[in-house]
Design an enzyme around this catalytic site. Structure first.
Site, PDB file in Angstrom:
ATOM      1  N   THR A 136      -2.622  -8.144   0.245  1.00  0.00           N
ATOM      2  CA  THR A 136      -1.211  -7.938   0.528  1.00  0.00           C
ATOM      3  C   THR A 136      -0.727  -9.136   1.337  1.00  0.00           C
ATOM      4  O   THR A 136      -1.543  -9.927   1.841  1.00  0.00           O
ATOM      5  CB  THR A 136      -0.976  -6.652   1.347  1.00  0.00           C
ATOM      6  OG1 THR A 136      -1.502  -6.847   2.685  1.00  0.00           O
ATOM      7  CG2 THR A 136      -1.651  -5.446   0.714  1.00  0.00           C
ATOM      8  N   TYR A 161      -3.586  -6.358  17.181  1.00  0.00           N
ATOM      9  CA  TYR A 161      -3.361  -5.435  16.052  1.00  0.00           C
ATOM     10  C   TYR A 161      -4.474  -4.403  15.974  1.00  0.00           C
ATOM     11  O   TYR A 161      -4.227  -3.189  15.857  1.00  0.00           O
ATOM     12  CB  TYR A 161      -3.283  -6.237  14.760  1.00  0.00           C
ATOM     13  CG  TYR A 161      -3.317  -5.425  13.496  1.00  0.00           C
ATOM     14  CD1 TYR A 161      -2.162  -4.816  13.004  1.00  0.00           C
ATOM     15  CD2 TYR A 161      -4.501  -5.273  12.770  1.00  0.00           C
ATOM     16  CE1 TYR A 161      -2.182  -4.065  11.836  1.00  0.00           C
ATOM     17  CE2 TYR A 161      -4.530  -4.534  11.608  1.00  0.00           C
ATOM     18  CZ  TYR A 161      -3.371  -3.935  11.136  1.00  0.00           C
ATOM     19  OH  TYR A 161      -3.406  -3.191   9.972  1.00  0.00           O
ATOM     20  N   ASP A 203      11.191   3.387   5.118  1.00  0.00           N
ATOM     21  CA  ASP A 203      10.969   1.971   5.418  1.00  0.00           C
ATOM     22  C   ASP A 203      12.217   1.444   6.106  1.00  0.00           C
ATOM     23  O   ASP A 203      13.195   2.182   6.293  1.00  0.00           O
ATOM     24  CB  ASP A 203      10.644   1.180   4.146  1.00  0.00           C
ATOM     25  CG  ASP A 203       9.573   0.117   4.394  1.00  0.00           C
ATOM     26  OD1 ASP A 203       9.787  -0.702   5.308  1.00  0.00           O
ATOM     27  OD2 ASP A 203       8.555   0.101   3.693  1.00  0.00           O
ATOM     28  N   LYS A 217      -5.136  -0.198  16.206  1.00  0.00           N
ATOM     29  CA  LYS A 217      -5.799   0.601  15.177  1.00  0.00           C
ATOM     30  C   LYS A 217      -6.967   1.389  15.746  1.00  0.00           C
ATOM     31  O   LYS A 217      -7.273   2.493  15.288  1.00  0.00           O
ATOM     32  CB  LYS A 217      -6.258  -0.299  14.026  1.00  0.00           C
ATOM     33  CG  LYS A 217      -5.096  -0.928  13.258  1.00  0.00           C
ATOM     34  CD  LYS A 217      -4.132   0.128  12.731  1.00  0.00           C
ATOM     35  CE  LYS A 217      -3.040  -0.463  11.876  1.00  0.00           C
ATOM     36  NZ  LYS A 217      -2.130   0.566  11.313  1.00  0.00           N
ATOM     37  N   VAL A 276      -7.385  -6.365   2.247  1.00  0.00           N
ATOM     38  CA  VAL A 276      -6.549  -5.969   1.117  1.00  0.00           C
ATOM     39  C   VAL A 276      -5.623  -7.115   0.732  1.00  0.00           C
ATOM     40  O   VAL A 276      -5.043  -7.787   1.601  1.00  0.00           O
ATOM     41  CB  VAL A 276      -5.714  -4.718   1.462  1.00  0.00           C
ATOM     42  CG1 VAL A 276      -4.990  -4.207   0.222  1.00  0.00           C
ATOM     43  CG2 VAL A 276      -6.599  -3.625   2.047  1.00  0.00           C
ATOM     44  N   ILE A 301       0.834  -1.201   0.000  1.00  0.00           N
ATOM     45  CA  ILE A 301       0.000   0.000   0.000  1.00  0.00           C
ATOM     46  C   ILE A 301       0.867   1.250   0.000  1.00  0.00           C
ATOM     47  O   ILE A 301       0.587   2.219  -0.715  1.00  0.00           O
ATOM     48  CB  ILE A 301      -0.958  -0.002   1.199  1.00  0.00           C
ATOM     49  CG1 ILE A 301      -1.961  -1.158   1.083  1.00  0.00           C
ATOM     50  CG2 ILE A 301      -1.707   1.321   1.296  1.00  0.00           C
ATOM     51  CD1 ILE A 301      -2.904  -1.294   2.268  1.00  0.00           C
TER      52      ILE A 301
END
Length: 254
Positions: free
Chosen positions: A194, A159, A41, A163, A192, A22
């Site tokens: 990924t 997780y 990154d 968020k 998504v 993303i």
């Protein structure tokens, strides 16, 4: 009067997780809008490769975001290379799935909270401090998840706790910094395609079940998030702050 303009030409934009799926798509979107992109990154090689693919005028910056004491230096390095950053997009995040809440370890908890929440807060702080010091308006876009509202599934409870906190913090930052001309909004992706969701262990049947749960009938793609992200950072969203934009194909509706 011109209504439809990004207003991003020549601006410096920081994108964390910029070499990921993303993040890379978001970097491409800002480059298309005329911004100078700072790709952040873990790997310098991956950052440099992504920046080079964007074309001239962009640069990569390796950083371990968990080292929060070094985040002001990261912002300073970006400023010295590309100019004062006025847009920050926090895409970077990790998930350590553990479907057994009785077996979640402190190390799993700490790793996710350190990257997804603590690092995000202190990078926003370092970024906003430079804007306040120079009297410059700016924009922050924080990545949350549909799980901030649903609670998550498949071992993603910790997780999604981070968020949920990102969503709350985004609103708090928006209120705190509005008078300084700093807008703070968020994007909440859904399911998504990924490596975080679909990998070598994922079966076609599992993918089909995920797709069946989405009203638009497909998994999200990294590029699906570019428009919302660039919009929120741009002048076209000049009267938006404290918003969390749901980009989930209808998986979550609110």
């Amino acid at each position: 009067m011109t209504h439809l303009t990004w207003g991003l030409q020549g601006k410096t934009v920081i994108v964390t997780g910029g070499a990921g799926a993303i993040g890379r798509a978001v970097c491409e979107g800002f480059a298309e809008a005329g911004a100078r992109v700072a790709v952040v990154d873990l790997s310098q090689e991956a950052c440099d490769r992504t920046a080079a693919d964007l074309g001239e005028g962009h640069a990569g910056f390796a950083a371990n975001l968990r080292e929060v004491s070094r985040l002001p230096d990261l912002v300073a390095r970006i400023e010295s290379t590309l100019g004062l950053p006025t847009v920050l997009v926090n895409v970077a995040g990790i998930i350590l799935r553990n479907p057994d809440l009785l077996a979640v370890t402190e190390a799993e908890w700490d790793a996710q909270h350190d990257v997804n929440l603590k690092a995000l807060f202190f990078l926003c702080q370092a970024f906003a401090a430079r804007l306040v010091a120079t009297g410059t308006p700016g924009s922050i876009v924080n990545y949350s998840s549909q799980g901030w509202m649903s609670g998550g599934f498949g071992g993603s409870v910790v997780y999604n706790a981070t968020k949920g906190a990102v969503t709350t913090m985004t609103r708090g930052m928006a209120r705190s910094w509005a008078a300084r001309g700093i807008r703070v909004n968020g994007v909440a992706p859904g399911l998504v395609e990924t490596p975080m969701l679909v990998n070598a262990d994922t079966t076609p049947e599992q993918v089909a079940a995920l797709e069946a749960s989405i009203p638009l009938g497909r998994l999200g793609q990294p590029a699906d998030h570019v428009g919302a992200t660039v919009f929120l950072a741009s002048d076209m969203a000049a009267y938006m702050t404290g918003a969390m934009v749901n980009v989930s194909g209808g998986f979550l509706m609110y």
